[in-house]
Write a protein that holds these residues in place. Sequence first.
Motif, PDB file in Angstrom:
ATOM      1  N   CYS A 184     -39.747 -23.866   4.868  1.00 20.78           N
ATOM      2  CA  CYS A 184     -40.348 -23.204   6.042  1.00 20.78           C
ATOM      3  C   CYS A 184     -39.303 -22.555   6.941  1.00 20.78           C
ATOM      4  O   CYS A 184     -39.608 -21.606   7.665  1.00 20.78           O
ATOM      5  CB  CYS A 184     -41.167 -24.212   6.854  1.00 20.78           C
ATOM      6  SG  CYS A 184     -40.351 -25.798   7.165  1.00 20.78           S
ATOM      7  N   CYS A 185     -38.061 -23.083   6.908  1.00 24.81           N
ATOM      8  CA  CYS A 185     -37.032 -22.644   7.869  1.00 24.81           C
ATOM      9  C   CYS A 185     -35.698 -22.250   7.253  1.00 24.81           C
ATOM     10  O   CYS A 185     -34.814 -21.790   7.967  1.00 24.81           O
ATOM     11  CB  CYS A 185     -36.737 -23.774   8.855  1.00 24.81           C
ATOM     12  SG  CYS A 185     -38.119 -24.228   9.868  1.00 24.81           S
ATOM     13  N   CYS A 245     -39.028 -31.356   7.545  1.00 26.42           N
ATOM     14  CA  CYS A 245     -38.003 -30.335   7.724  1.00 26.42           C
ATOM     15  C   CYS A 245     -37.149 -30.685   8.944  1.00 26.42           C
ATOM     16  O   CYS A 245     -37.662 -30.806  10.061  1.00 26.42           O
ATOM     17  CB  CYS A 245     -38.661 -28.972   7.923  1.00 26.42           C
ATOM     18  SG  CYS A 245     -37.474 -27.668   8.313  1.00 26.42           S
ATOM     19  N   CYS A 248     -37.125 -27.569  11.853  1.00 25.34           N
ATOM     20  CA  CYS A 248     -38.213 -27.308  12.814  1.00 25.34           C
ATOM     21  C   CYS A 248     -38.766 -28.577  13.451  1.00 25.34           C
ATOM     22  O   CYS A 248     -39.429 -28.494  14.489  1.00 25.34           O
ATOM     23  CB  CYS A 248     -39.327 -26.467  12.196  1.00 25.34           C
ATOM     24  SG  CYS A 248     -40.146 -27.167  10.771  1.00 25.34           S
TER      25      CYS A 248
HETATM   26 ZN   LIG Z   1     -39.101 -26.095   8.983  1.00 21.44          ZN
END
Ligand SMILES: [Zn+2]
Length: 273
Positions: A184-185, A245, A248
Motif C-alpha cells: 500500500c505504501c 504496514c 501507514c
Molecule cells: Zn501502508
Amino acid sequence: MDITNRYKHFDNIFNMNGITTRLGGVSQGPYRTLNTSFFGDDDKIAVFENIHRVLSDLKIKNNIIIATQQVHSNKVIEITDDFSFDQMRRIDTSNSALDAYQLYVMPETDGLVTRRDDVVLMTFYADCVPLVYETDDKKWIGTVHSGWKGTSNLMALEAIQILNEKGYKKDQINVGIGQSAAVCCYEVDQRVYDSFSLNYHEELLNQIFLNPHEDKYDLDLKLANRLILVKAGVPNSKIETISDCTICMADLYHSHRRTGYPRGSLSSFISKK
Ligand SMILES: [Zn+2]
C-alpha cells in the motif's frame, strides 16, 4: 494471532516469539514509546526497560541476548553450542532493567539461527521484513532481517540453507513474515526493480512489482519473500504473514520511510521454550 500492545507473534511458531510495536514503552520524542534500538541516541536506560518489558510479556526466561548489527547483507550466523562470544561486542547494561542480562551484538550480520536453549535472538526493523524460522521438531529457531536488498538477494533462503545442512527438508520448516513496509505504501524506483531482476524471473517480478508509473512501482516485499520460499520448496501453508504496514500504521510502528532519523526501531525476538 494473539496481540498484546507491545508485540505481535506468529501462531505457527511454537517457541516464544514476538515482533514489537511502538506501544507500551518509556522512550520519549521520536522514539516514543517502545524503541528497542540501543545503537542510536535514545536513552539507553529507557531502551533496556523497553526490551525488558517485551521479554517479560513473552515470558522469556533466558538472559543471554544476541542481537545483530545489520548491514543489509546476506550473512546468517549459526550460534553454535561452542560459539565463541569473543567475536561479539558486549553491551553494558549495568544499573538498568537488563542488569541481570548479558547483551551481545554480532557485527555485520543480518540473521541468526540456533538450537541453543539458553539464548534470545534479536534483530531490528523499521520497514524491512522480519523473517522468523522454526523447524517442525521445535529444535531450531532463527530470525532474519530482509529489506529490499536482502529480498532481492534471496536472503530468506540463507537460513533455509543452514537448516537443510542440519538435515531438515524444506517442508519441515515454518516461517513467519512480520510487519513491514507493505504494498500500500512501498513505492520503489527502477534501480530496485533492476536489482531484483538479477535473481527473479519475470513471472515473479510481475507479481511483486505492481502499478508501474514513471519508472516507479509499488513493491510487495512480503509477497516476494513468500514466493521465493515457496519456489524453494517451503509449503505455502507453513508460512504465516502479518499483513500490517509499518509505513501507514503510524500509531503502531516505527517507520524509516515515514519519518527518517531520528526514529525508533522494532525488534524481532525468538527464544526456545
Ligand atoms: Zn501502508
